[in-house]
Design a protein around this motif. Structure first.
Motif, mmCIF file in Angstrom:
data_model
loop_
_atom_site.group_PDB
_atom_site.id
_atom_site.type_symbol
_atom_site.label_atom_id
_atom_site.label_comp_id
_atom_site.label_asym_id
_atom_site.label_seq_id
_atom_site.Cartn_x
_atom_site.Cartn_y
_atom_site.Cartn_z
ATOM 1 N N SER A 2 1.212 -1.707 -0.070
ATOM 2 C CA SER A 2 0.439 -0.087 -0.350
ATOM 3 C C SER A 2 0.142 1.434 -0.073
ATOM 4 C CB SER A 2 -1.179 -0.135 1.586
ATOM 5 O OG SER A 2 0.060 -0.359 2.539
ATOM 6 N N ILE A 4 1.158 3.905 2.135
ATOM 7 C CA ILE A 4 1.933 3.981 3.173
ATOM 8 C C ILE A 4 2.824 3.028 3.839
ATOM 9 C CG2 ILE A 4 0.447 2.396 4.544
ATOM 10 C CD1 ILE A 4 -0.217 6.157 5.914
ATOM 11 N N GLU A 120 -6.461 -0.573 19.291
ATOM 12 C CA GLU A 120 -6.676 0.562 18.312
ATOM 13 C C GLU A 120 -7.482 1.533 18.822
ATOM 14 O OE1 GLU A 120 -7.806 0.212 13.584
ATOM 15 O OE2 GLU A 120 -7.643 -1.648 15.084
ATOM 16 N N MET B 1 -6.908 8.744 11.540
ATOM 17 C CA MET B 1 -7.047 8.277 10.253
ATOM 18 C C MET B 1 -5.497 8.080 9.216
ATOM 19 S SD MET B 1 -10.027 9.171 9.542
ATOM 20 C CE MET B 1 -10.112 8.524 7.653
ATOM 21 N N VAL B 2 -4.144 8.279 10.181
ATOM 22 C CA VAL B 2 -2.805 7.505 8.815
ATOM 23 C C VAL B 2 -2.784 6.956 10.317
ATOM 24 C CG1 VAL B 2 -1.142 8.302 9.030
ATOM 25 C CG2 VAL B 2 -2.323 10.048 8.937
ATOM 26 N N LEU B 3 -3.496 6.279 11.320
ATOM 27 C CA LEU B 3 -2.724 5.582 11.817
ATOM 28 C C LEU B 3 -4.068 3.324 11.524
ATOM 29 C CD1 LEU B 3 -1.414 4.084 14.037
ATOM 30 C CD2 LEU B 3 -3.432 4.861 16.264
ATOM 31 N N ALA B 4 -4.866 4.365 11.728
ATOM 32 C CA ALA B 4 -5.972 2.950 11.154
ATOM 33 C C ALA B 4 -5.350 2.501 9.941
ATOM 34 C CB ALA B 4 -7.589 4.069 11.043
ATOM 35 N N THR B 5 -4.843 3.561 8.936
ATOM 36 C CA THR B 5 -4.335 3.143 7.379
ATOM 37 C C THR B 5 -3.501 2.073 8.125
ATOM 38 O OG1 THR B 5 -4.780 5.495 7.751
ATOM 39 C CG2 THR B 5 -4.876 3.527 4.836
ATOM 40 N N MET B 6 -2.449 2.604 8.855
ATOM 41 C CA MET B 6 -1.525 2.095 8.701
ATOM 42 C C MET B 6 -1.373 0.726 9.512
ATOM 43 S SD MET B 6 1.054 5.073 10.238
ATOM 44 C CE MET B 6 2.553 3.588 10.798
ATOM 45 N N LEU B 7 -2.607 0.239 10.644
ATOM 46 C CA LEU B 7 -2.325 -0.893 10.992
ATOM 47 C C LEU B 7 -3.568 -1.767 10.204
ATOM 48 C CD1 LEU B 7 -3.970 0.607 14.782
ATOM 49 C CD2 LEU B 7 -1.775 0.034 13.627
ATOM 50 N N SER B 9 -2.836 -1.799 6.667
ATOM 51 C CA SER B 9 -1.552 -2.194 6.216
ATOM 52 C C SER B 9 -0.161 -3.079 6.735
ATOM 53 C CB SER B 9 -1.349 -0.564 5.450
ATOM 54 O OG SER B 9 -0.404 -0.446 6.224
#
Lengths: 171, 109
Positions: A2, A4, A120, B1-7, B9
């Motif tokens: 991805s 990121i 989370e 937001m970024v963290l959610a995407t990071m976790l 991926s």
């Protein structure tokens, strides 16, 4: 992969590369400039890790204050590439071997580490913002915060006392 | 937001642990390989920053801000250490006219 993930990997690689240049460049001023670049890249990593306030503080305190102090002293002492002290080749080889062995041992030890499960959204992703950090700093960690002011006073008095002329210290 | 995407991926906590380990080791390498006392102090700052990065990574992945407060205290200690260390170095330079750590051997019998 991805996007990121690619950004994180590229940032990590850039951080390591500029940190290596700090050690490997022979000119002291160049080392300082590479270290400033490293601090900016570490700040970028902080932004990626959702620690926005620490990213700004890192730039202001490290790149802005501490590194300017280093640059000042470097200019004051008038060091150049010619009078830069160099280690012998045997020392360099031994140091590289020792550092390589250290990284291998640390990575091998950390490979077996059991990490706690990732949590989370405990605080809605806002743990890195100044509101939450200030709340923690002035409630749970207020005693270390006040103690650090004593440390700063001691460091300031020490720096002033040390940089005075020797005669005045004896008198 | 970024963290959610990071976790979601693949960027795992292990990536930042390894990154901080490598940065710390580069700091150790610099302390061992360089003989300029100012560069050695700079490499100590690099090691402190590697630990800061590790702290922030753990703080983010475990969802609490406590580790980020500790990063503040590390920065406080680093600033105090840099000021006192550099003034000692200036004093040493005034006496010995060099910053080579190999030349600071006056205490040796």
């Amino acid at each position: 992969m991805s996007s990121i993930e690619i950004i994180a990997l590229a940032l990590g690689a850039l951080t390591i590369a500029s940190a290596l240049m700090v050690v490997l460049s022979m000119h002291p001023v160049r080392s300082v400039l590479y270290l400033i670049l490293t601090f900016f890249l570490i700040s970028a990593n902080y932004v990626l890790l959702n620690a926005q306030f620490l990213a700004i503080v890192n730039i202001v305190v490290y790149a802005g204050a501490i590194m300017v102090l280093f640059l000042f002293v470097l200019m004051l002492l008038n060091l150049s590439k010619d009078n830069e002290p160099r280690a012998s080749n045997i020392m360099k080889l031994a140091a590289s071997l020792a550092a390589g062995a250290l990284v291998i041992v640390l990575v091998a030890a950390l490979k077996d580490a059991i990490y706690l499960p990732v949590v989370e959204n405990v605080q809605g992703n806002s743990q890195g913002l100044v509101e939450n950090l200030g709340q923690l700093l002035f409630t749970k960690y207020v005693l270390p915060f006040e103690t650090s002011s004593v440390l700063f006073i001691a460091a300031m008095v020490g720096a002033v006392l040390l940089s005075k002329k020797e005669k005045q210290i004896i008198d | 937001m970024v963290l959610a995407t990071m976790l979601k991926s693949g960027v795992s906590l292990e990536f930042y642990v390894i990154l901080a380990t490598i940065l710390f080791t580069i700091g150790v390498l610099g302390v061992l390989i360089r003989k300029n006392a100012i560069i050695i102090l700079m490499c100590v700052e690099l090691m402190l920053n590697a630990v800061n990065l590790l702290m922030v990574a753990f703080s983010t992945y475990h969802g609490t801000g406590d580790a980020q407060v500790f990063v503040f205290f590390i920065m406080v200690v680093a600033a105090a250490e840099a000021t006192v260390g550099l003034s000692i170095l200036v004093l040493l330079y005034r006496n010995r006219k060099t910053v080579d750590v190999g030349m600071f051997n006056k205490l040796k019998g």
